[in-house]
Design a protein around this motif. Structure first.
Motif, PDB file in Angstrom:
ATOM      1  N   VAL A   1     -46.770  50.732 -32.482  1.00  0.00           N
ATOM      2  CA  VAL A   1     -46.220  50.199 -31.356  1.00  0.00           C
ATOM      3  C   VAL A   1     -45.057  50.261 -30.863  1.00  0.00           C
ATOM      4  O   VAL A   1     -44.507  50.956 -29.852  1.00  0.00           O
ATOM      5  CB  VAL A   1     -46.711  48.699 -31.137  1.00  0.00           C
ATOM      6  N   GLN A   2     -44.094  49.859 -31.931  1.00  0.00           N
ATOM      7  CA  GLN A   2     -42.467  49.820 -31.450  1.00  0.00           C
ATOM      8  C   GLN A   2     -42.012  51.166 -31.661  1.00  0.00           C
ATOM      9  O   GLN A   2     -41.258  51.656 -30.867  1.00  0.00           O
ATOM     10  CB  GLN A   2     -41.882  48.895 -32.533  1.00  0.00           C
TER      11      GLN A   2
ATOM     12  N   HIS B   1     -44.998  54.245 -29.921  1.00  0.00           N
ATOM     13  CA  HIS B   1     -45.413  53.973 -28.820  1.00  0.00           C
ATOM     14  C   HIS B   1     -46.916  54.488 -28.636  1.00  0.00           C
ATOM     15  O   HIS B   1     -47.014  54.955 -27.249  1.00  0.00           O
ATOM     16  CB  HIS B   1     -44.472  54.314 -27.327  1.00  0.00           C
TER      17      HIS B   1
ATOM     18  N   THR C   1     -49.971  50.107 -26.531  1.00  0.00           N
ATOM     19  CA  THR C   1     -49.345  48.810 -25.941  1.00  0.00           C
ATOM     20  C   THR C   1     -49.599  47.681 -26.751  1.00  0.00           C
ATOM     21  O   THR C   1     -50.417  47.596 -27.701  1.00  0.00           O
ATOM     22  CB  THR C   1     -49.768  48.641 -24.422  1.00  0.00           C
ATOM     23  N   ASP C   2     -48.682  46.684 -26.540  1.00  0.00           N
ATOM     24  CA  ASP C   2     -48.628  45.452 -27.182  1.00  0.00           C
ATOM     25  C   ASP C   2     -49.992  44.629 -26.955  1.00  0.00           C
ATOM     26  O   ASP C   2     -50.583  44.213 -27.964  1.00  0.00           O
ATOM     27  CB  ASP C   2     -47.592  44.292 -26.631  1.00  0.00           C
ATOM     28  N   ALA C   3     -50.528  44.831 -25.806  1.00  0.00           N
ATOM     29  CA  ALA C   3     -51.802  44.148 -25.593  1.00  0.00           C
ATOM     30  C   ALA C   3     -53.193  44.705 -26.122  1.00  0.00           C
ATOM     31  O   ALA C   3     -53.901  44.228 -26.706  1.00  0.00           O
ATOM     32  CB  ALA C   3     -52.087  44.326 -24.077  1.00  0.00           C
ATOM     33  N   GLU C   4     -53.079  46.214 -26.315  1.00  0.00           N
ATOM     34  CA  GLU C   4     -53.996  46.697 -26.961  1.00  0.00           C
ATOM     35  C   GLU C   4     -53.974  46.579 -28.508  1.00  0.00           C
ATOM     36  O   GLU C   4     -55.064  46.225 -29.030  1.00  0.00           O
ATOM     37  CB  GLU C   4     -53.970  48.359 -26.629  1.00  0.00           C
ATOM     38  N   PHE C   5     -52.564  46.385 -29.034  1.00  0.00           N
ATOM     39  CA  PHE C   5     -52.553  46.211 -30.454  1.00  0.00           C
ATOM     40  C   PHE C   5     -53.288  45.036 -30.607  1.00  0.00           C
ATOM     41  O   PHE C   5     -53.897  44.761 -31.633  1.00  0.00           O
ATOM     42  CB  PHE C   5     -51.219  46.224 -30.775  1.00  0.00           C
ATOM     43  N   LEU C   6     -52.794  43.658 -30.031  1.00  0.00           N
ATOM     44  CA  LEU C   6     -53.451  42.462 -30.063  1.00  0.00           C
ATOM     45  C   LEU C   6     -54.519  42.340 -30.162  1.00  0.00           C
ATOM     46  O   LEU C   6     -55.559  41.677 -30.702  1.00  0.00           O
ATOM     47  CB  LEU C   6     -52.552  41.561 -29.110  1.00  0.00           C
TER      48      LEU C   6
ATOM     49  N   TYR D   1     -47.878  47.243 -36.710  1.00  0.00           N
ATOM     50  CA  TYR D   1     -46.973  47.032 -35.295  1.00  0.00           C
ATOM     51  C   TYR D   1     -45.669  47.841 -35.068  1.00  0.00           C
ATOM     52  O   TYR D   1     -45.477  48.274 -34.114  1.00  0.00           O
ATOM     53  CB  TYR D   1     -46.998  45.659 -35.302  1.00  0.00           C
ATOM     54  N   HIS D   2     -44.832  47.731 -36.125  1.00  0.00           N
ATOM     55  CA  HIS D   2     -43.511  48.372 -36.214  1.00  0.00           C
ATOM     56  C   HIS D   2     -43.935  49.763 -36.216  1.00  0.00           C
ATOM     57  O   HIS D   2     -43.136  50.412 -35.100  1.00  0.00           O
ATOM     58  CB  HIS D   2     -42.979  48.021 -37.333  1.00  0.00           C
TER      59      HIS D   2
END
Length: 191
Positions: A45-46, A49, A52-57, A41-42
Motif C-alpha cells: 500500500v505505502q 501503491h 488503496t487503504d480501503a481495499e487493504f482494510l 501494508y508497508h
C-alpha cells in the motif's frame, strides 16, 4: 469521473505476475516474527501503491474471518485484487517459496551437523529464550489482583509437570484444562 480513480489507473497499468511474485517473495523472506499484515501494508500500500487503504482494510477483514493463516489469506486477497487467480497464485507462491527453501536448507544443514555440541548448545539457548519470552508474555497477560492467582497456579502446575517432572504434555493439558476453565467460570461469575 469514477468514484475510485486508483481502480482506473490499476486497470490501465496492470501489475505483472513477475512483479507480484518478486514483491511477495521479498516479503516472505524478510517478514520474521509474524504480523505479515503490517509488512504487506508497508510494501504493497505505502511503497508500491498497488491497492488503496480501503481495499487493504477490506482484505484484512476478510482474511481474518476465513479459516487459515491471516497473512496467507491476505496475500491471496491482494494477489486476486491485482491480477485475478493468477495473481493470487503468484503472490502465495512468492510468499511461501522463500521460507520453504530456507527451512529445507536449515533442515539439511541440521541433519549434517545437528548433533555437534556447539549446535546443541545454540539450540538449548534458543529454546530457553523462547520459553522465557512465552512465560513473560503469559505473565503480562494475566489479570491483575486476586484474579491472577488461579491462572498463575495453572501456569506453575503446567511448568512443574511438563518442564520439571517431564510428564507428557497431552495428559497434563487434558488434566489442567478443565481446572483452568472452571477457574475462569468462577472468576467470571464473581466479576
Amino acid at each position: 469521473m469514477s468514484a475510485e480513480p486508483d481502480a482506473e489507473v490499476r486497470a490501465d497499468h496492470r501489475t505483472g505476475l513477475p512483479a507480484i511474485f518478486a514483491a511477495f517473495f521479498s516479503l516472505g523472506v524478510t517478514s520474521f516474527g509474524g504480523n505479515t499484515a503490517a509488512w504487506l501494508y508497508h510494501q504493497i500500500v505505502q511503497r508500491r501503491h498497488w491497492v488503496t487503504d480501503a481495499e487493504f482494510l477490506s482484505d484484512v477483514a476478510l482474511g481474518r474471518i476465513v479459516p487459515g493463516s491471516g497473512g496467507v489469506n491476505l496475500t491471496v486477497q491482494v494477489g486476486q485484487r491485482l491480477r485475478g487467480a493468477a495473481g493470487a497464485v503468484a503472490a502465495v507462491v512468492g510468499l511461501l517459496s522463500g521460507p520453504l527453501v530456507i527451512v529445507l536448507a536449515l533442515a539439511a544443514a541440521y541433519t549434517r551437523i545437528g548433533w555437534t555440541p556447539a549446535v546443541l548448545a545454540v539450540l538449548d539457548g534458543i529454546a530457553a529464550a523462547a520459553i522465557g519470552l512465552t512465560f513473560a508474555t503469559g505473565l503480562k497477560l494475566l489479570p491483575s489482583g486476586s484474579a491472577r492467582l488461579g491462572p498463575l497456579a495453572v501456569t506453575l502446575a503446567t511448568v512443574l509437570c511438563v518442564g520439571v517432572l517431564r510428564w507428557p504434555m497431552l495428559p497434563v493439558v487434558l488434566g489442567l484444562a478443565p481446572i483452568s476453565i472452571g477457574l475462569a467460570l468462577v472468576q467470571g461469575r464473581n466479576a
